[in-house]
Motif scaffolding. Structure first.
Motif, short mmCIF file in Angstrom:
data_model
loop_
_atom_site.label_atom_id
_atom_site.label_comp_id
_atom_site.label_asym_id
_atom_site.label_seq_id
_atom_site.Cartn_x
_atom_site.Cartn_y
_atom_site.Cartn_z
N ALA A 41 0.86 -1.20 0.00
CA ALA A 41 0.00 0.00 0.00
C ALA A 41 0.89 1.24 0.00
CB ALA A 41 -0.90 -0.01 1.22
N PRO A 42 1.60 1.49 -1.10
CA PRO A 42 2.62 2.54 -1.09
C PRO A 42 2.07 3.97 -0.97
CG PRO A 42 2.45 1.55 -3.28
CD PRO A 42 1.60 0.72 -2.37
N VAL A 43 0.79 4.16 -1.27
CA VAL A 43 0.16 5.46 -0.99
C VAL A 43 -1.07 5.11 -0.15
CG1 VAL A 43 -0.90 7.55 -1.96
CG2 VAL A 43 1.01 6.43 -3.16
N HIS A 44 -0.92 5.21 1.17
CA HIS A 44 -1.90 4.61 2.07
C HIS A 44 -2.53 5.66 2.97
CE1 HIS A 44 -3.66 2.09 5.16
NE2 HIS A 44 -2.83 2.58 6.07
N LEU A 45 -3.86 5.70 2.99
CA LEU A 45 -4.57 6.70 3.81
C LEU A 45 -4.50 6.30 5.28
CD1 LEU A 45 -6.35 9.22 3.95
CD2 LEU A 45 -8.34 7.73 3.66
N VAL A 46 -3.96 7.21 6.11
CA VAL A 46 -3.86 6.95 7.55
C VAL A 46 -4.88 7.83 8.28
CG1 VAL A 46 -2.36 7.06 9.59
CG2 VAL A 46 -1.39 6.44 7.36
N ARG A 47 -5.74 7.18 9.04
CA ARG A 47 -6.68 7.91 9.91
C ARG A 47 -6.32 7.58 11.34
NH1 ARG A 47 -10.98 9.78 7.12
NH2 ARG A 47 -11.42 8.82 5.10
N ALA A 48 -5.69 8.54 12.02
CA ALA A 48 -5.24 8.29 13.39
C ALA A 48 -5.93 9.29 14.30
CB ALA A 48 -3.73 8.48 13.48
N SER A 49 -6.34 8.84 15.47
CA SER A 49 -7.07 9.75 16.34
C SER A 49 -6.14 10.89 16.79
CB SER A 49 -7.70 8.99 17.51
OG SER A 49 -6.88 9.08 18.63
N GLY A 50 -6.66 12.11 16.77
CA GLY A 50 -5.86 13.28 17.14
C GLY A 50 -5.12 13.91 15.98
N PHE A 51 -5.18 13.27 14.80
CA PHE A 51 -4.48 13.81 13.62
C PHE A 51 -5.47 14.01 12.48
CE2 PHE A 51 -1.25 11.65 16.01
CZ PHE A 51 -0.10 12.40 15.83
N GLN A 52 -5.23 15.01 11.66
CA GLN A 52 -5.99 15.08 10.42
C GLN A 52 -5.51 13.92 9.54
OE1 GLN A 52 -6.53 19.08 8.60
NE2 GLN A 52 -4.83 19.61 9.95
N PRO A 53 -6.40 13.35 8.71
CA PRO A 53 -5.96 12.23 7.88
C PRO A 53 -4.83 12.64 6.92
CG PRO A 53 -8.35 12.59 7.72
CD PRO A 53 -7.79 13.73 8.49
N PHE A 54 -4.03 11.68 6.52
CA PHE A 54 -2.98 11.93 5.52
C PHE A 54 -2.67 10.63 4.78
CE2 PHE A 54 -0.82 10.72 9.44
CZ PHE A 54 0.10 9.77 9.01
N TYR A 55 -2.07 10.76 3.63
CA TYR A 55 -1.60 9.59 2.90
C TYR A 55 -0.12 9.37 3.21
CZ TYR A 55 -5.87 9.84 0.15
OH TYR A 55 -7.18 9.86 -0.24
N ALA A 56 0.23 8.16 3.60
CA ALA A 56 1.64 7.82 3.82
C ALA A 56 2.22 7.38 2.49
CB ALA A 56 1.74 6.69 4.83
N VAL A 57 3.27 8.10 2.04
CA VAL A 57 3.92 7.79 0.76
C VAL A 57 5.27 7.15 1.08
CG1 VAL A 57 4.72 8.74 -1.45
CG2 VAL A 57 2.78 9.79 -0.25
N THR A 58 5.46 5.90 0.68
CA THR A 58 6.62 5.14 1.16
C THR A 58 7.59 4.72 0.06
OG1 THR A 58 5.06 3.29 1.26
CG2 THR A 58 5.70 4.30 3.35
N ARG A 59 7.21 4.85 -1.23
CA ARG A 59 8.15 4.46 -2.28
C ARG A 59 9.00 5.65 -2.72
NH1 ARG A 59 4.55 0.54 -6.20
NH2 ARG A 59 4.54 -1.22 -4.74
#
Ligand code: HEM
Length: 412
Positions: free
Chosen positions: A36-54
């Motif tokens: 999931a090289p462009v992966h949507l992260v929904r974490a409590s206390g944070f605005q959502p973001f996409y994690a880009v890992t490649r």
């Protein structure tokens, strides 16, 4: 086989403790890169973001500064802090986009070019030698990260700024408090408001410095910042302070972490240490390998200025991506055998300094001072070995080893 889910791997990027366990961190990043090289992260206390890992996707983002903006969310912070940052307490180069970014970057740029680096080289060698002498004075056992690596880069950067040596200890304390704020041991004790307190101390110090350099310019980087003129006007207070803050902070923990982590990598790979000692000409490639290996800056972020697609994933205008540099630097599409520490690695297209318009202003300085330290240290070593387990800083932004106990013998 990993036991972690993609969701868990993504959430790790919001937890400072993730960066204290490199094996588990890289298990998560490898999973994300593969599945999931462009992966949507929904974490409590944070605005959502996409994690880009490649590596390739991070380059695509960094290359296009018109599509991918640093404002309003230049790095990962809690949703509350994102809101507070919008009020503009500190606006540094890493927050800015063009046209402002280009103009403000140019103010300091000359001080980091090869000519300025050559001028600073002999002073840096002196500082490196003094720190190896200090190591000798510690009597055969020390915490290399806290006793040596934490001090030396700040001394280099403060010399470039032109500050008096008597102020160095105070700056050391302030920068550690600012960048180590998520680590229980390094952050300031009083908790939530501490970041603001540290920033205020910084501002006060640099306000006095600016006044002094305006009254009597002394030909150093601090004088260039204090007397900079943009559109016929001097920088305002926030812009001036922000410049000092970025130089003093960006130039410090990043390089300390590289030096401590570089030594730790050599200790963990005695064959590579022996190779480097036998072939000192490998120092330039060894230093870049240390920087790749450690990757002290864990992330920066960008926000889409228009609807787009990244790595096949649609991203809407206003959504943010997190660029995971540690992940890019272990990407097997770019590095052969990425988990091997190789002092002769060449080419080494790591992204530890970022890429594009925001490419690290201090990259040449960081390389030069890391080289200088190891050029002084390696020939003086008779032996060196670990004297306890290394410990990493808890952070989601900048960091590396905070403790590296070593036992050693130096030639006089
Ligand atoms: C090994 C040490 C260092 C590493 C790994 C590092 C890493 C980085 C990274 C990743 C960025 C952002 C790049 C991007 O967004 O594409 C950056 C920006 C920057 N770095 Fe470094 N850095 C290091 C040392 C230094 C030093 C010694 C200085 C000296 C003052 C410095 C000053 C800056 C500045 C001013 C920026 C902002 C540039 C801009 O936004 O235009 N850094 N650095």
């Amino acid at each position: 086989m990993t036991t972690m889910t993609i969701e868990q791997a993504g959430l790790m990027l919001t937890d400072p403790l993730s960066y204290t366990d490199e094996d588990r961190l890289h298990e998560a990043l490898t999973l994300l890169r593969r599945t999931a090289p462009v992966h949507l992260v929904r974490a409590s206390g944070f605005q959502p973001f996409y994690a880009v890992t490649r590596h390739a996707d991070i380059m695509d983002v960094e290359r296009d500064g018109a599509l991918w903006l640093s404002e309003p969310r230049p790095a990962l912070a809690s949703a509350d802090s994102d809101q507070a940052n919008r009020s503009g307490t500190v606006r540094t180069l890493v927050n800015m986009d063009d046209p402002d970014h280009r103009v403000v970057r140019a103010i300091g740029a000359d001080w980091f070019r090869p000519r300025a680096m050559r001028a600073l080289e002999s002073r840096t060698r002196e500082l490196a030698r003094a720190h190896v002498d200090r190591l000798a004075g510690l009597g055969g056992q020390c915490d290399f990260a806290a006793d040596i690596a934490a001090h030396y880069p700040l001394y280099v950067i403060l010399s470039l700024l032109g500050l008096p040596e008597s102020d160095f200890p105070r700056m050391l304390q302030l920068t550690r408090e600012l960048f180590g704020a998520q680590d229980a041991e390094l952050g300031r004790a009083e908790g939530k408001d501490s970041r603001m307190g540290v920033l205020l101390d910084f501002f006060t110090y640099f306000q006095e410095l600016t006044a002094a350099r305006r009254a009597h310019p002394t030909g150093d980087l601090a004088s260039a910042i204090a007397n900079a003129v943009v559109d016929g006007k001097p920088l305002d207070d926030v812009e001036t302070m922000s410049y000092y803050v970025i130089i003093a902070t960006a130039g410090h923990d990043t390089t300390s972490s590289t030096i401590a982590g570089g030594l730790q990598a050599l200790l963990a790979n005695p064959g590579e240490l022996a190779r480097l000692r036998a072939e000192p000409d490998l120092l330039p490639t060894a230093v870049d390998e240390m920087i790749r290996w450690v990757t002290p800056v864990k992330e920066f972020m960008r926000t889409a200025s228009a609807d787009t697609v990244l790595g096949g994933v649609p991203i809407a205008k206003g959504e943010s991506v997190l660029l995971s540099y540690p992940s890019a630097n272990r990407d097997d599409q770019v590095f052969s055998d990425p988990f091997r520490f190789d002092v002769g690695r060449d080419p080494n297209h790591h992204l530890a300094f970022g890429f594009g318009a925001h490419y690290c202003l201090g990259a040449a300085l960081a390389r030069m001072e890391t080289r200088a330290l190891f050029a002084e240290l390696l020939p003086r070593l008779e032996s060196i070995e670990p004297a306890g387990p290394p410990e990493w800083t808890a952070t989601v932004f900048v960091g590396g080893l905070k403790h590296l106990p070593v036992r050693y013998r130096l030639r006089a």
